[in-house]
Design a protein around this motif. Structure first.
Motif, mmCIF file in Angstrom:
data_model
loop_
_atom_site.group_PDB
_atom_site.id
_atom_site.type_symbol
_atom_site.label_atom_id
_atom_site.label_comp_id
_atom_site.label_asym_id
_atom_site.label_seq_id
_atom_site.Cartn_x
_atom_site.Cartn_y
_atom_site.Cartn_z
ATOM 1 N N VAL A 64 -7.605 -16.560 12.246
ATOM 2 C CA VAL A 64 -8.718 -17.260 11.601
ATOM 3 C C VAL A 64 -8.616 -17.088 10.081
ATOM 4 O O VAL A 64 -8.799 -18.044 9.322
ATOM 5 C CB VAL A 64 -10.072 -16.760 12.144
ATOM 6 C CG1 VAL A 64 -11.233 -17.239 11.284
ATOM 7 C CG2 VAL A 64 -10.245 -17.190 13.584
ATOM 8 N N TYR A 118 -8.211 -20.158 7.263
ATOM 9 C CA TYR A 118 -9.061 -20.363 6.084
ATOM 10 C C TYR A 118 -8.270 -20.235 4.787
ATOM 11 O O TYR A 118 -8.503 -20.983 3.835
ATOM 12 C CB TYR A 118 -10.231 -19.374 6.089
ATOM 13 C CG TYR A 118 -11.439 -19.851 6.855
ATOM 14 C CD1 TYR A 118 -12.361 -20.713 6.277
ATOM 15 C CD2 TYR A 118 -11.672 -19.418 8.155
ATOM 16 C CE1 TYR A 118 -13.485 -21.146 6.964
ATOM 17 C CE2 TYR A 118 -12.798 -19.840 8.853
ATOM 18 C CZ TYR A 118 -13.697 -20.704 8.255
ATOM 19 O OH TYR A 118 -14.804 -21.124 8.942
ATOM 20 N N PHE A 131 -10.955 -29.214 11.652
ATOM 21 C CA PHE A 131 -11.315 -27.821 11.889
ATOM 22 C C PHE A 131 -12.825 -27.665 12.023
ATOM 23 O O PHE A 131 -13.322 -27.041 12.966
ATOM 24 C CB PHE A 131 -10.786 -26.934 10.754
ATOM 25 C CG PHE A 131 -11.376 -25.553 10.746
ATOM 26 C CD1 PHE A 131 -11.146 -24.674 11.774
ATOM 27 C CD2 PHE A 131 -12.187 -25.147 9.698
ATOM 28 C CE1 PHE A 131 -11.702 -23.404 11.773
ATOM 29 C CE2 PHE A 131 -12.752 -23.883 9.678
ATOM 30 C CZ PHE A 131 -12.504 -23.006 10.723
ATOM 31 N N HIS A 178 -15.045 -26.428 15.214
ATOM 32 C CA HIS A 178 -15.700 -25.145 14.980
ATOM 33 C C HIS A 178 -17.206 -25.251 15.208
ATOM 34 O O HIS A 178 -17.801 -24.435 15.927
ATOM 35 C CB HIS A 178 -15.382 -24.678 13.553
ATOM 36 C CG HIS A 178 -15.637 -23.239 13.297
ATOM 37 N ND1 HIS A 178 -15.454 -22.686 12.059
ATOM 38 C CD2 HIS A 178 -16.074 -22.220 14.075
ATOM 39 C CE1 HIS A 178 -15.755 -21.408 12.093
ATOM 40 N NE2 HIS A 178 -16.143 -21.092 13.310
ATOM 41 N N TYR A 216 -18.049 -25.741 18.968
ATOM 42 C CA TYR A 216 -18.054 -24.508 19.757
ATOM 43 C C TYR A 216 -19.344 -23.728 19.532
ATOM 44 O O TYR A 216 -20.019 -23.321 20.480
ATOM 45 C CB TYR A 216 -16.843 -23.620 19.413
ATOM 46 C CG TYR A 216 -16.943 -22.287 20.112
ATOM 47 C CD1 TYR A 216 -16.518 -22.163 21.431
ATOM 48 C CD2 TYR A 216 -17.514 -21.187 19.498
ATOM 49 C CE1 TYR A 216 -16.647 -20.960 22.102
ATOM 50 C CE2 TYR A 216 -17.657 -19.980 20.155
ATOM 51 C CZ TYR A 216 -17.215 -19.872 21.471
ATOM 52 O OH TYR A 216 -17.361 -18.685 22.135
ATOM 53 N N HIS A 217 -19.666 -23.506 18.277
ATOM 54 C CA HIS A 217 -20.840 -22.677 17.970
ATOM 55 C C HIS A 217 -22.150 -23.337 18.418
ATOM 56 O O HIS A 217 -23.075 -22.637 18.825
ATOM 57 C CB HIS A 217 -20.869 -22.307 16.488
ATOM 58 C CG HIS A 217 -19.864 -21.261 16.156
ATOM 59 N ND1 HIS A 217 -20.036 -19.940 16.487
ATOM 60 C CD2 HIS A 217 -18.662 -21.340 15.545
ATOM 61 C CE1 HIS A 217 -18.983 -19.237 16.087
ATOM 62 N NE2 HIS A 217 -18.130 -20.069 15.513
ATOM 63 N N LEU A 237 -21.747 -24.016 8.898
ATOM 64 C CA LEU A 237 -20.695 -24.888 9.423
ATOM 65 C C LEU A 237 -20.947 -26.356 9.073
ATOM 66 O O LEU A 237 -20.006 -27.105 8.815
ATOM 67 C CB LEU A 237 -20.553 -24.695 10.931
ATOM 68 C CG LEU A 237 -20.084 -23.295 11.340
ATOM 69 C CD1 LEU A 237 -20.091 -23.151 12.855
ATOM 70 C CD2 LEU A 237 -18.715 -22.979 10.768
#
Length: 150
Positions: A57, A61, A90, A94, A97-98, A117
């Protein structure tokens, strides 16, 4: 979008990439146990510590930050569009999912995660559009360049 706004968004994306990527890449256990900081922990609630995953991860980034630095140095909207596309892919996965796992967090952290996010998605979307020259101007520019090089 104006050049200054584009550069500001690029700088913000670089800052996010360096902060998150540097922390995850170089202090993975600290990142796991205390990201985003200030007594909150968004990563540790989601399963056991995995150094390899956290470092990956961080590398992701840092790669996005490097892309932002290159786009800033190029001073060309096409670099910004490419970076926007990378952040968009991305960021969409991301946040997806969250959004499905908000039950792992207390309400304040759930909202914080979504807002952070969503911010990354916002600068991805802002970097994507760019002004295009009309086809006639682009063709004329190519003809002038060819004539000058002869």
């Amino acid at each position: 979008m104006g050049t200054r706004l584009r550069q500001a968004i690029l700088l913000l994306s670089v800052a996010v990439g360096l902060f998150t990527g540097g922390w995850a890449g170089f202090a993975p256990h600290s990142f796991y146990s205390s990201f985003p900081g200030l007594t909150h922990a968004w990563v540790a609630v989601d399963g056991p510590y995995n150094e390899h995953l956290i470092r990956d991860v961080g590398a992701l980034y840092l790669g996005l930050a490097a892309g932002g630095i290159v786009a800033l140095l190029l001073k060309d909207p096409s670099g910004s569009r490419v970076l926007g596309g990378a952040w968009l892919v991305f960021g969409a996965l991301h946040v997806g999912y969250h959004a499905q796992h908000l039950d792992l967090l207390d309400p304040i952290d759930a909202w914080g995660t979504l807002l952070a996010l969503a911010g990354c998605l916002a600068f991805a979307l802002l970097l994507l559009p760019a002004r295009r020259r009309p086809a006639a101007d682009a063709t004329a520019g190519r003809h002038e360049h060819l004539a000058a090089s002869r």
